[in-house]
Design an enzyme around this catalytic site. Structure first.
Site, PDB file in Angstrom:
ATOM      1  N   ASP A  65      39.575  30.444  42.598  1.00 48.39           N
ATOM      2  CA  ASP A  65      38.206  30.645  41.645  1.00 48.39           C
ATOM      3  C   ASP A  65      37.760  28.918  41.751  1.00 48.39           C
ATOM      4  O   ASP A  65      38.247  28.211  42.136  1.00 48.39           O
ATOM      5  CB  ASP A  65      38.566  30.967  40.239  1.00 48.39           C
ATOM      6  CG  ASP A  65      39.985  30.141  39.949  1.00 48.39           C
ATOM      7  OD1 ASP A  65      40.417  29.193  40.298  1.00 48.39           O
ATOM      8  OD2 ASP A  65      40.451  30.957  38.823  1.00 48.39           O
ATOM      9  N   ASN A 127      47.121  34.863  28.207  1.00 51.28           N
ATOM     10  CA  ASN A 127      46.737  36.209  28.240  1.00 51.28           C
ATOM     11  C   ASN A 127      46.917  37.213  29.266  1.00 51.28           C
ATOM     12  O   ASN A 127      46.384  38.221  29.441  1.00 51.28           O
ATOM     13  CB  ASN A 127      45.328  36.392  27.605  1.00 51.28           C
ATOM     14  CG  ASN A 127      44.308  35.911  28.775  1.00 51.28           C
ATOM     15  OD1 ASN A 127      44.850  35.624  29.696  1.00 51.28           O
ATOM     16  ND2 ASN A 127      43.108  35.708  28.531  1.00 51.28           N
ATOM     17  N   HIS A 129      45.830  36.552  32.091  1.00 51.67           N
ATOM     18  CA  HIS A 129      44.950  36.420  33.474  1.00 51.67           C
ATOM     19  C   HIS A 129      45.520  35.635  34.644  1.00 51.67           C
ATOM     20  O   HIS A 129      46.528  35.086  34.609  1.00 51.67           O
ATOM     21  CB  HIS A 129      43.915  35.650  32.988  1.00 51.67           C
ATOM     22  CG  HIS A 129      43.583  34.385  32.839  1.00 51.67           C
ATOM     23  ND1 HIS A 129      42.724  33.637  31.979  1.00 51.67           N
ATOM     24  CD2 HIS A 129      44.232  33.309  33.259  1.00 51.67           C
ATOM     25  CE1 HIS A 129      43.074  32.149  31.998  1.00 51.67           C
ATOM     26  NE2 HIS A 129      43.930  32.115  33.064  1.00 51.67           N
ATOM     27  N   GLU A 134      40.352  38.434  33.606  1.00 53.77           N
ATOM     28  CA  GLU A 134      40.814  38.471  32.118  1.00 53.77           C
ATOM     29  C   GLU A 134      41.031  39.928  32.003  1.00 53.77           C
ATOM     30  O   GLU A 134      40.969  40.818  32.625  1.00 53.77           O
ATOM     31  CB  GLU A 134      39.548  38.177  31.234  1.00 53.77           C
ATOM     32  CG  GLU A 134      38.797  36.663  31.677  1.00 53.77           C
ATOM     33  CD  GLU A 134      39.907  35.623  31.165  1.00 53.77           C
ATOM     34  OE1 GLU A 134      41.095  35.933  30.647  1.00 53.77           O
ATOM     35  OE2 GLU A 134      39.525  34.544  31.414  1.00 53.77           O
TER      36      GLU A 134
HETATM   37  P1  PGA Z   1      47.860  26.394  33.842  1.00 55.59           P
HETATM   38  O1  PGA Z   1      46.721  27.501  33.854  1.00 55.59           O
HETATM   39  O2  PGA Z   1      48.532  26.113  35.084  1.00 55.59           O
HETATM   40  O3  PGA Z   1      47.074  25.058  33.450  1.00 55.59           O
HETATM   41  O4  PGA Z   1      48.738  26.811  32.756  1.00 55.59           O
HETATM   42  C1  PGA Z   1      47.203  28.959  34.354  1.00 55.59           C
HETATM   43  C2  PGA Z   1      45.994  29.725  34.250  1.00 55.59           C
HETATM   44  O5  PGA Z   1      45.314  29.827  33.248  1.00 55.59           O
HETATM   45  O6  PGA Z   1      45.959  30.515  35.294  1.00 55.59           O
END
Ligand code: PGA
Length: 231
Positions: A65, A127, A129, A134
């Site tokens: 992304d 959550n 994602h 999402e």
């Molecule tokens: P993080 O983010 O590795 O900084 O916890 C993961 C994500 O939100 O996909």
């Protein structure tokens, strides 16, 4: 889906980092699907420290992304990858790709033309994602533009001087369908806040409220966690 547990994030990072080194050793033209965020950093550090004489010069990468209209250049995911991995290996940055609003379907086509992703690295949101897919995202979605949810904006403001107004509101992400096409997937979770999302991911069916659960029937997915996430 295979659950793999480690004592801490350093060990989890070594597992993924060594796996990537071995894939590139076996196939110098390997296609890597990469992720940003805090979770994969130990794996990228491991690669930088243990790559030995393995060359990444013919490796091709596709990141999951990228923000749209990011107000702070240093916070783009391209910059993150440069700082945390690309600048530490001999990769040719011309072979590194990030999705863009100008080429949505084209991103999926480019991945297919490169032969498909050999290994896709994933973090997971609290959550559930993956990428910016999402809750509510369709299982077969391709690369698309998303509006970031309030919880994601709040989670990311720490990178934007804690100022919500500076956090981008939109991003481009590989879709769940794009991700599922990867030959191998390693999803990593190393903090307690990911517990509920990991439990749902391991639930055995696709639950739209937890996008990562779309991996339940993928042919080769490792869910890598620390004891902090699952006892
Ligand atoms: P993080 O983010 O590795 O900084 O916890 C993961 C994500 O939100 O996909």
């Amino acid at each position: 889906m295979k659950l793999v547990k480690f004592q801490n994030e350093k060990e989890a990072g070594a597992y993924l980092g060594q796996m990537i080194i071995d894939i590139v050793k076996a196939n110098p033209k390997a296609v890597l699907g990469l992720a940003t965020g805090s979770t994969p950093i130990p794996a990228y550090q491991y690669i930088a420290e243990h790559k030995g004489d393995v060359s990444f010069k013919d490796v091709v990468t596709f990141n999951l992304d990228e923000y749209l209209d990011c107000s702070i250049q240093e916070q783009t995911y391209r910059q993150f990858m440069h700082d945390n991995l690309f600048s530490k290996i001999d990769i040719d940055e011309k072979n590194t790709h990030f999705p863009d609003r100008k080429e949505l379907d084209a991103y999926d086509e480019l991945i297919d033309r490169a032969g498909g992703i050999d290994i896709q690295v994933l973090g997971i949101g609290n959550n559930g994602h993956i990428g910016f897919n999402e809750p509510g995202t369709e299982a077969d979605a391709k690369t698309h533009v998303v509006e970031l949810t309030e919880s994601t904006i709040q989670a990311n403001k720490r990178f934007f001087n804690d100022d919500v107004s500076l956090v981008p509101t939109h991003a481009v992400t590989m879709g769940l369908g794009t991700i599922r096409k990867a030959k191998k997937i390693v999803l990593m979770a190393t903090t307690k806040s990911k517990h509920d999302a990991i439990v749902k991911t391991l639930g055995g069916s696709f639950d739209k409220s937890c996008p990562a659960s779309v991996l339940f029937d993928h042919q080769d997915t490792d869910i890598v966690v620390t004891n902090e996430v699952i006892d």
